[in-house]
Design an enzyme around this catalytic site. Structure first.
Site, PDB file in Angstrom:
ATOM      1  N   GLU A  44       0.868  -1.167   0.000  1.00 47.92           N
ATOM      2  CA  GLU A  44       0.000   0.000   0.000  1.00 47.92           C
ATOM      3  C   GLU A  44       0.912   1.225   0.000  1.00 47.92           C
ATOM      4  O   GLU A  44       1.791   1.331   0.855  1.00 47.92           O
ATOM      5  CB  GLU A  44      -0.890  -0.005   1.251  1.00 47.92           C
ATOM      6  CG  GLU A  44      -1.889   1.122   1.211  1.00 47.92           C
ATOM      7  CD  GLU A  44      -2.745   1.249   2.472  1.00 47.92           C
ATOM      8  OE1 GLU A  44      -3.442   2.257   2.589  1.00 47.92           O
ATOM      9  OE2 GLU A  44      -2.694   0.344   3.319  1.00 47.92           O
ATOM     10  N   ARG A 271       5.032 -12.651   9.825  1.00 46.20           N
ATOM     11  CA  ARG A 271       5.739 -11.423   9.470  1.00 46.20           C
ATOM     12  C   ARG A 271       7.049 -11.326  10.242  1.00 46.20           C
ATOM     13  O   ARG A 271       7.224 -11.948  11.286  1.00 46.20           O
ATOM     14  CB  ARG A 271       4.872 -10.191   9.679  1.00 46.20           C
ATOM     15  CG  ARG A 271       4.408  -9.928  11.089  1.00 46.20           C
ATOM     16  CD  ARG A 271       3.719  -8.567  11.198  1.00 46.20           C
ATOM     17  NE  ARG A 271       2.660  -8.367  10.223  1.00 46.20           N
ATOM     18  CZ  ARG A 271       2.567  -7.298   9.424  1.00 46.20           C
ATOM     19  NH1 ARG A 271       3.453  -6.333   9.482  1.00 46.20           N
ATOM     20  NH2 ARG A 271       1.568  -7.170   8.587  1.00 46.20           N
ATOM     21  N   LYS A 281       4.237   1.034   9.499  1.00 44.74           N
ATOM     22  CA  LYS A 281       4.410   2.267   8.723  1.00 44.74           C
ATOM     23  C   LYS A 281       3.810   3.461   9.443  1.00 44.74           C
ATOM     24  O   LYS A 281       4.337   4.565   9.357  1.00 44.74           O
ATOM     25  CB  LYS A 281       3.762   2.107   7.338  1.00 44.74           C
ATOM     26  CG  LYS A 281       4.645   1.367   6.367  1.00 44.74           C
ATOM     27  CD  LYS A 281       4.033   1.335   4.983  1.00 44.74           C
ATOM     28  CE  LYS A 281       3.013   0.233   4.876  1.00 44.74           C
ATOM     29  NZ  LYS A 281       2.505   0.031   3.524  1.00 44.74           N
TER      30      LYS A 281
HETATM   31  P1  ATP Z   1       2.767  -2.207   8.161  1.00 39.05           P
HETATM   32  O1  ATP Z   1       1.908  -3.030   9.085  1.00 39.05           O
HETATM   33  O2  ATP Z   1       4.198  -2.213   8.511  1.00 39.05           O
HETATM   34  O3  ATP Z   1       2.256  -0.844   7.964  1.00 39.05           O
HETATM   35  P2  ATP Z   1       1.496  -3.401   5.927  1.00 39.05           P
HETATM   36  O4  ATP Z   1       1.353  -4.874   6.027  1.00 39.05           O
HETATM   37  O5  ATP Z   1       0.311  -2.571   6.167  1.00 39.05           O
HETATM   38  O6  ATP Z   1       2.743  -2.969   6.794  1.00 39.05           O
HETATM   39  P3  ATP Z   1       1.604  -3.315   3.087  1.00 39.05           P
HETATM   40  O7  ATP Z   1       2.077  -2.216   2.227  1.00 39.05           O
HETATM   41  O8  ATP Z   1       0.168  -3.643   3.113  1.00 39.05           O
HETATM   42  O9  ATP Z   1       2.107  -2.989   4.545  1.00 39.05           O
HETATM   43  O10 ATP Z   1       2.461  -4.620   2.826  1.00 39.05           O
HETATM   44  C1  ATP Z   1       2.863  -5.084   1.577  1.00 39.05           C
HETATM   45  C2  ATP Z   1       3.293  -6.517   1.702  1.00 39.05           C
HETATM   46  O11 ATP Z   1       4.382  -6.630   2.615  1.00 39.05           O
HETATM   47  C3  ATP Z   1       2.179  -7.374   2.243  1.00 39.05           C
HETATM   48  O12 ATP Z   1       2.105  -8.533   1.451  1.00 39.05           O
HETATM   49  C4  ATP Z   1       2.584  -7.677   3.648  1.00 39.05           C
HETATM   50  O13 ATP Z   1       2.122  -8.933   4.016  1.00 39.05           O
HETATM   51  C5  ATP Z   1       4.102  -7.610   3.581  1.00 39.05           C
HETATM   52  N1  ATP Z   1       4.665  -7.212   4.868  1.00 39.05           N
HETATM   53  C6  ATP Z   1       4.422  -6.084   5.564  1.00 39.05           C
HETATM   54  N2  ATP Z   1       5.085  -6.076   6.739  1.00 39.05           N
HETATM   55  C7  ATP Z   1       5.776  -7.238   6.788  1.00 39.05           C
HETATM   56  C8  ATP Z   1       6.664  -7.835   7.738  1.00 39.05           C
HETATM   57  N3  ATP Z   1       6.969  -7.232   8.888  1.00 39.05           N
HETATM   58  N4  ATP Z   1       7.196  -9.038   7.440  1.00 39.05           N
HETATM   59  C9  ATP Z   1       6.908  -9.648   6.280  1.00 39.05           C
HETATM   60  N5  ATP Z   1       6.095  -9.144   5.352  1.00 39.05           N
HETATM   61  C10 ATP Z   1       5.523  -7.963   5.578  1.00 39.05           C
HETATM   62 MG    MG Z   2      -1.466  -3.132   4.845  1.00 42.24          MG
END
Ligand code: ATP
Ligand code: MG
Length: 570
Positions: A44, A271, A281
């Site tokens: 995102e 994760r 984020k």
């Molecule tokens: P955050 O919770 O840090 O804001 P998010 O999951 O909302 O992260 P996205 O941009 O939706 O962020 O994530 C893009 C991809 O990265 C998704 O497929 C998510 O599963 C993966 N991802 C995000 N954070 C992690 C993590 N800590 N470890 C592994 N994969 C991750």
């Molecule tokens: Mg997300």
């Protein structure tokens, strides 16, 4: 527990099979999806990518590499209020820098807004979606709890015609934000809360970074994600564990599409969590906005751009990602393993130089005034092909202030009054006089050198107990060096009830050293070039660096706490 004892191959890569590879291999054996393997990385664009995303990127692109498949980059840009073009560009740069290529497969969920809207209308026509104009709190209260079923909204029985009309008017911008939503009609008593008539469209009168002001309604992430995978022909939709409970909903939507039998297979993994680090984020944005750090690429940030600026290499991040492996169980990885990965790579590749970051002047009293000479120094003891260089030596030098003690305790073997030490690649020197200012501070040392010890070799078998690094004062490049420590002083800054993670920020995470002297070899180094400053650690050239004022970041110190722990365990 993940295993960490995988040794890198000759290129330094650690390749390890994981349970996702096993499942894909099974699918291929069963002949699923015409034996295609197609993954995607779906960020995102509401912030910069962090090391957790790097794990997901390496996993998705790594699968495509391993199985001869493809990976799409798809921006999940369903929420216009938090998303920006700046983030899109930074994400593209970071994925490329890590060494991956989506070729011509760059997609946006917003590419599907039209199709998703059509699909929503189909759901209404099929009697499987309805407009709910109750307020958000009422809708939420009707949802029930995991142990208690919800109850049905009075709007659930609206006619298809009325729903079509209301949804068209939502789309035309006739209603205010929050006044109504479109919900899927599934099952308010489902044990899975996500199946209790989830919201699929909401009104948002916000400017979208790609579709501008065209839309007043936007699909929810859960409504867009599965269909985007489906329309792109994704075979394996890899995501983090929290989406496991969303899977039945994604499947339900695709069942309603009634197009083909093909289904993306969703596989969940744990994760990445790192100690001493926050990874969300939202929290990273807070650190940037409140100026606790100097932007998203501050070298103390766990963002990919921060790690890059700090001096991490793509190879070291890919290796880290392979080493930690993929599991189904949440855990916390020790941040020293990340540091170990970059140390290991830089040890093999970084140019060695000498630099003094806390200088003490040394005058070699028996060395001729105005004379200088060039001595041979090894560029990288791990890699003979990197050759050697010349290091200038002259009458006035700098050594590290910590390498001298006027009244050394028993276990201090470096320089002291009357002592002899080796200057690396140069000579044996003996300290004869300690010069002080009016306040008693040591300002310089007067030493003599033994011309017969050229190259640092003992002329007669006599031994010295220490070898010090040094630079020739008149040849040195004066520089700024930025020394970093962990951004948080607590192992789990996120894990304290009733206390904000920012309370655990380390006030000493950045130290600026303005009076550092480096060997002339570093002259002309380009942004992000790596060096080992002997005995001090690995450093790189910061983008702030100029010819007038070179700036270096310390990537990591030499002491390897991760390797030490492993040795202790064995
Ligand atoms: P955050 O919770 O840090 O804001 P998010 O999951 O909302 O992260 P996205 O941009 O939706 O962020 O994530 C893009 C991809 O990265 C998704 O497929 C998510 O599963 C993966 N991802 C995000 N954070 C992690 C993590 N800590 N470890 C592994 N994969 C991750
Ligand atoms: Mg997300």
């Amino acid at each position: 527990m993940a295993e960490y004892n995988n040794k890198p191959d000759n290129e330094g890569t650690v390749k390890k099979a994981n349970f996702i590879h096993t499942q894909i291999t099974e699918d291929l054996k069963a002949g699923k999806n015409e034996k295609r393997v197609h993954t995607r990385f779906p960020p995102e664009p509401n912030g910069y990518l962090h090391i957790g995303h790097a794990k997901s990127i390496c996993l998705n692109f790594g699968i495509a590499e391993k199985f001869g498949g493809k990976t799409n980059l798809r921006f999940d840009d369903t929420n216009p209020s938090k998303e920006e073009t700046e983030y899109v560009e930074s994400i593209k740069e970071d994925v490329r820098w890590l060494g991956f290529d989506w070729e011509d497969r760059l997609y946006f969920a917003s590419d599907y807004f039209e199709k998703l809207h059509d699909f929503a209308i189909k759901l209404i026509k099929d009697g499987k979606a309805y407009v709910d104009d109750q307020d958000a709190e009422t809708i939420s209260n009707q949802k029930g709890t995991p142990t208690r079923p919800g109850f049905e909204s009075p709007c659930r029985t609206r006619s298809v015609e009325e729903n079509l009309d209301l949804f068209a008017r939502m789309t035309n911008g006739e209603f205010d934000e929050g006044s109504c939503v479109l919900r899927a009609k599934i099952d308010m008593a489902s044990p899975n809360m996500h199946m209790r008539d989830p919201i699929i469209y909401r009104i948002m009168k916000a400017h979208h970074h790609r579709t501008g002001d065209k839309w007043c309604v936007y699909p929810m992430y859960d409504f867009a994600h599965g269909q985007s995978d489906y329309w792109e022909g994704i075979t394996h939709s890899i995501c983090t564990l929290e989406f496991e409970v969303h899977r039945p909903l994604y499947d339900w939507f695709i069942d309603q599409l009634q197009e083909t039998d093909y289904r993306p297979r969703q596989i969940e993994f744990a994760r990445l969590n790192l100690n001493y680090t926050v990874m969300s984020k939202r929290k990273l944005l807070e650190l940037v906005k409140d100026k606790h750090v100097n932007g998203w690429d501050d070298p103390r940030m766990p963002t990919i751009s921060g790690l890059r600026r700090r001096g991490y290499t793509p190879e070291s991040i890919r290796n880290f990602s392979d080493r930690i492996g993929v599991t189904k169980v949440d855990g916390v990885i020790d941040v020293t393993l990340l540091e170990h990965s970059v140390k290991e790579h830089l040890n093999r590749t970084a140019q060695r130089v000498m630099g003094v970051i806390n200088p003490l002047k040394v005058v070699i009293t028996n060395y001729p005034e105005n004379q200088s000479e060039e001595l041979d120094a090894v560029n990288n003891p791990e890699d003979a092909s990197m050759g050697s260089r010349k290091v200038p030596f002259s009458k006035e030098l700098y050594i590290e202030r910590d390498d001298f003690m006027e009244d050394p305790p028993r276990k201090f073997f470096r320089l002291g009054p009357g002592r002899e030490v080796r200057l690396r690649y140069a000579y044996f020197v003996t300290c004869n006089d300690v010069i002080k200012d009016a306040n008693g501070n040591i300002t310089e040392l007067h030493c003599t050198y033994d011309p017969a010890s050229k190259g640092g070799n003992s002329p007669d078998g006599r031994k010295v107990k220490a070898t010090l690094h040094w630079v020739s004062a008149k040849h040195a490049i004066k520089s700024e060096v930025r020394m970093y420590d962990r951004l948080f002083r607590d192992e789990n800054p996120d894990g304290h009830k009733d206390r904000d993670f920012k309370e655990f920020l380390n006030p000493d995470s950045l130290k600026l050293l303005n009076d550092c002297y480096l060997e002339p070899f570093v002259q002309g180094a380009k942004t992000l070039d790596h060096f080992q400053f002997e005995r001090l650690g690995y450093f790189n050239v910061d983008p702030d660096s100029t010819d007038e004022k070179p700036v270096f970041n310390r990537t990591v110190q030499l002491r390897d706490s991760w390797a030490k722990q492993q040795n202790k365990k064995q």
